[in-house]
Design a protein around this motif. Structure first.
Motif, PDB file in Angstrom:
ATOM      1  N   PHE A   7      21.870 -55.464  24.967  1.00  0.00           N
ATOM      2  CA  PHE A   7      23.205 -55.362  24.365  1.00  0.00           C
ATOM      3  C   PHE A   7      23.078 -55.112  22.863  1.00  0.00           C
ATOM      4  O   PHE A   7      23.763 -54.253  22.301  1.00  0.00           O
TER       5      PHE A   7
ATOM      6  N   THR B 146      24.353 -51.804  20.733  1.00  0.00           N
ATOM      7  CA  THR B 146      25.544 -51.955  19.882  1.00  0.00           C
ATOM      8  C   THR B 146      25.224 -52.320  18.436  1.00  0.00           C
ATOM      9  O   THR B 146      26.074 -52.154  17.571  1.00  0.00           O
TER      10      THR B 146
ATOM     11  N   PRO C 181      26.123 -60.392  21.287  1.00  0.00           N
ATOM     12  CA  PRO C 181      27.348 -60.532  22.087  1.00  0.00           C
ATOM     13  C   PRO C 181      28.185 -61.742  21.711  1.00  0.00           C
ATOM     14  O   PRO C 181      29.399 -61.705  21.783  1.00  0.00           O
TER      15      PRO C 181
ATOM     16  N   VAL D  36      29.176 -62.048  28.691  1.00  0.00           N
ATOM     17  CA  VAL D  36      28.737 -61.046  27.716  1.00  0.00           C
ATOM     18  C   VAL D  36      29.587 -59.793  27.907  1.00  0.00           C
ATOM     19  O   VAL D  36      29.707 -59.279  29.017  1.00  0.00           O
TER      20      VAL D  36
ATOM     21  N   ARG E 267      30.991 -55.821  27.777  1.00  0.00           N
ATOM     22  CA  ARG E 267      30.339 -54.534  28.010  1.00  0.00           C
ATOM     23  C   ARG E 267      30.003 -53.890  26.664  1.00  0.00           C
ATOM     24  O   ARG E 267      30.834 -53.906  25.745  1.00  0.00           O
ATOM     25  N   PRO E 268      28.807 -53.308  26.518  1.00  0.00           N
ATOM     26  CA  PRO E 268      28.453 -52.670  25.241  1.00  0.00           C
ATOM     27  C   PRO E 268      29.455 -51.602  24.805  1.00  0.00           C
ATOM     28  O   PRO E 268      29.762 -51.490  23.619  1.00  0.00           O
TER      29      PRO E 268
ATOM     30  N   ARG F 236      32.382 -53.267  23.138  1.00  0.00           N
ATOM     31  CA  ARG F 236      32.063 -53.752  21.792  1.00  0.00           C
ATOM     32  C   ARG F 236      32.059 -52.603  20.798  1.00  0.00           C
ATOM     33  O   ARG F 236      32.531 -52.751  19.659  1.00  0.00           O
TER      34      ARG F 236
ATOM     35  N   ASP G 204      26.598 -50.317  30.994  1.00  0.00           N
ATOM     36  CA  ASP G 204      27.454 -51.504  30.929  1.00  0.00           C
ATOM     37  C   ASP G 204      27.147 -52.433  32.105  1.00  0.00           C
ATOM     38  O   ASP G 204      26.997 -53.651  31.943  1.00  0.00           O
TER      39      ASP G 204
ATOM     40  N   VAL H 179      23.732 -54.281  31.776  1.00  0.00           N
ATOM     41  CA  VAL H 179      23.820 -55.433  30.873  1.00  0.00           C
ATOM     42  C   VAL H 179      24.517 -56.600  31.571  1.00  0.00           C
ATOM     43  O   VAL H 179      24.082 -57.753  31.493  1.00  0.00           O
ATOM     44  N   ARG H 180      25.588 -56.298  32.291  1.00  0.00           N
ATOM     45  CA  ARG H 180      26.323 -57.347  32.996  1.00  0.00           C
ATOM     46  C   ARG H 180      25.467 -57.980  34.096  1.00  0.00           C
ATOM     47  O   ARG H 180      25.505 -59.188  34.304  1.00  0.00           O
TER      48      ARG H 180
END
Length: 687
Positions: free
Chosen positions: A207, A211, A215, A233, A235-236, A239, A256, A259-260
């Motif tokens: 993340f 970004t 987070p 957290v 989603r990039p 953000r 996304d 990362v999740r």
């Protein structure tokens, strides 16, 4: 780092490792660059701080780091060469990585392009796969513990918190050791790490690579830990939209989801280990390399973790500051608590069925006795204050005292309730609610709202995307809650770029929050060079921000090499040049030196042209033909004049042996009436 005043610089440990310079200093040890005199190689030497050398727990932890890393043999893990003790200070000899940490890369360059972020995470995942298969959990994955050499090789370092799966915890019950920004929720609530804990930290790191931000943030480590336990957290891509950062490339939906999947708060819903993480990272990297930054809803849906079945929120209570009592107690002398070995935080967790409550400290055995009054009874059961001898006086005094106690107790109870609970309220659930609904909920909860708007791919326009503080958080009454209202999916209309120059098309796309994708050049007979011929998106299409648009740009007419046919067949010249795309204009003329039907000249005769250009070709008709005149019986002078007027050359020759010349033409060779090229030499026969 300056090593001028470090006493170990210049020393040789165990007659083998010459310490050259200090590299870094941590809470438990200092790292030096050293030279192995036996093998003539540069190594990293990690020496425990001298003040921790007598602490058995830290020595065991230091020993554990060497053993945990020594069982691993992988190109993405820093190798351990040796271990020893010199002058009472344990040390570890490791591979020296000449480069920088991933933290410096993030600070200097983040957000990184998705393909580069995945490449870094691929190496980290490979290291974790090797560790997890060996039964080792790192427990402190973060950018500071990832080194990148100057040759681009990535290595995971610092197994100081690592442990073998199934080994006893090194920390006391209820105490958590880790780095707050990358802390898995399960380590906050019950301190039981496994391979999924490393996956969570890796997901947080991905993340941050995508970004350039963490987070979860807060004013202190307790707030950060609280958000890890209670808030997903984000989603990039969300953000990036919230921060308004422009990178020139979108984050695909499957990143996304990756990362999740790595940062699911419920460990059961999370990617299980390093091997599976490596598989999904490589899968995402292949998709990115094959199709660019385009979304892949099918892959995203496959990676997206399942919703958690229950409420995962957990309270996190930092140790409160307790007021010191007015009466001083004389406590027995206690040993000093050891200094924390690492620059990490250690919050004390509330007691739970899985976490035994800390053993209460027994009351001190000795107290300073209050001073005895100068007069009065010496019995311990006798009050030290003067007692009135009147019963009525005593009853009134007791009633007043009782009333005072009741009032004080009630006041204390109300005050305690207000201080502990009454002044607080709970943030109501606002996600996916309308603005009217959240206004009513905020009024009921005695909160104020500060609303802002943002686009969102999933939340319909007019509904709440998120709130800060989040739903379920306990806050003071009259607190302002920041609420983001969805404007719906953010879309931008594709401008008409066909017919514009490349620069004009780039400006049009940039002005519409789109970006120029791949630019391809093509020959075109009608459009000038630099003009846009086509685009990968139709004009008027509604597109996401930063969607790449591929353009095809004209290179102008394709050049054609001009072949020279001078001295060659005019018919062949007309056919070949016409087939090449040229227009051929043919003129004819006589030429005494060039055979009939042959090209006398061609314009242009070389270089390059373009389709439709005209090429002039001069075809030879051969020489001009004349008829030899009849000169018989003409005088020599008349015959010569006739031949000259016909364009012929001549030479005279006697045709008889008659002794007296008559100077009369007897004929010509060739004979009269014959057609010959102009300028041909004819023989004039004279008698």
């Amino acid at each position: 780092m300056n090593s001028t005043f470090d006493p170990l610089v210049g020393q040789v440990l165990d007659s083998r490792y010459e310490i050259v310079a200090k590299v870094a200093r941590g809470g438990m040890a200092t790292v030096y660059r050293a030279r192995d005199l036996r093998l003539s190689r540069v190594v990293a030497l990690k020496v425990m701080r001298s003040d921790l050398g007598e602490d058995d727990e830290f020595v065991a932890k230091f020993d554990r780091e060497a053993r945990s890393a020594a069982v691993l043999s992988h190109p993405n893990v820093v190798s351990v060469f040796d271990q020893g003790i010199s002058q009472g200070q344990p040390y570890i000899v490791m591979e020296f990585v000449d480069g920088e940490t991933l933290r410096r890369v993030i600070s200097r360059e983040a957000p990184l392009r998705p393909e580069r972020a995945l490449t870094h995470l691929e190496d980290v995942a490979a290291a974790l796969a090797s560790a997890h298969e060996a039964g080792v959990v790192h427990r402190d994955i973060k950018p500071e513990n990832v080194l990148i050499s100057h040759r681009g090789q990535l290595k995971v370092v610092d197994f100081g918190l690592a442990r073998r799966v199934g080994s006893p915890q090194m920390t006391a019950t209820g105490v958590l050791v880790g780095t707050a920004s990358y802390l898995p929720p399960e380590l906050v609530t019950h301190s039981r790490p496994d391979s999924r804990s490393d996956i969570y930290s890796s997901g947080v790191m991905l993340f941050e690579l995508l970004t350039g931000t963490k987070p979860h943030t807060g004013e202190n480590n307790y707030q950060i830990a609280y958000r890890h336990v209670n808030v997903d957290v984000p989603r990039p891509s969300e953000r990036m939209r919230e921060t308004g950062r422009r990178t020139g490339w979108p984050i695909p939906d499957y990143l996304d989801a990756l990362v999740r999947a790595a940062t699911a708060r419920d460990p059961e819903k999370r990617i299980p280990d390093g091997r599976e993480l490596l598989k999904q990272v490589r899968r995402s990297l292949h998709e990115l390399e094959s199709h660019g930054y385009a979304d892949n809803p099918a892959l995203a849906a496959e990676l997206e973790p399942e919703p958690s079945g229950g409420d995962l929120t957990q309270p996190i209570t930092p140790r409160p500051e307790r007021p010191r009592p007015a009466v001083t107690r004389v406590l027995p002398k206690q040993p000093a608590a050891p200094v924390s070995p690492e620059p990490r935080w250690e919050p004390e967790m509330p007691a739970s069925p899985r976490t035994p409550s800390p053993t209460p400290i027994p009351a001190p055995p000795h107290k300073a006795m209050p001073e005895r009054p100068p007069h009065g009874p010496r019995s311990q059961r006798t009050p030290v204050f003067h007692v009135s001898k009147s019963p009525v006086h005593r009853r009134r005094r007791g009633a007043v005292a009782l009333l005072l106690v009741i009032l004080l107790t009630a006041g204390a109870a109300v005050g305690s309730w207000w201080w502990v609970d009454g002044r607080f309220t709970t943030v109501p659930a606002m996600a996916n609610q309308t603005e009217a609904a959240i206004n009513d909920a905020a009024e009921t909860a005695e909160l104020r709202l500060n609303t802002t708007s943002a686009h969102h791919e999933e939340v319909p326009a007019g509904q709440v995307i998120a709130s800060d503080p989040a739903a379920g958080e306990r806050v003071l009454r009259d607190t302002t809650v920041d609420v983001v209202i969805s404007l719906g999916p953010e879309r931008f209309s594709m401008p008409e770029v066909v017919g514009l120059t490349l620069d004009e098309a780039s400006d049009a796309l940039t002005g519409t929050n789109l970006v120029v994708g791949k630019v391809t050049e093509a020959w075109n007979e009608e459009k000038p060079a630099g003009e846009v011929l086509s685009a990968s998106q139709e004009a008027g299409a509604e597109l996401k921000r930063d969607t790449p648009v591929d353009l095809t740009v004209s290179k102008g007419p394709q050049p054609i090499a001009i072949e020279n046919f001078t001295g060659r067949s005019a018919t062949a010249a007309k056919e070949a040049l016409g087939k090449a795309g040229f227009k051929v204009e043919v003129t004819q003329e006589h030429n005494a030196d060039v055979k009939k039907g042959t090209v006398i000249s061609q314009t242009p005769g070389s270089g390059n042209g373009k389709r439709g250009d005209t090429i002039a070709v001069v075809e030879s008709l051969g020489p001009v033909m004349v008829t030899v005149p009849d000169v018989r019986y003409k005088s020599t002078a008349e015959a010569e004049k006739l031949l000259a007027d016909a364009g012929l050359q001549y030479e005279t020759k006697r045709a008889s042996d008659f002794p007296l010349p008559l100077d009369i033409a007897a004929g010509t060779d060739p004979q009269a009436g014959t057609e010959v090229p102009e300028g041909t030499k004819v023989t004039l026969l004279i008698t």
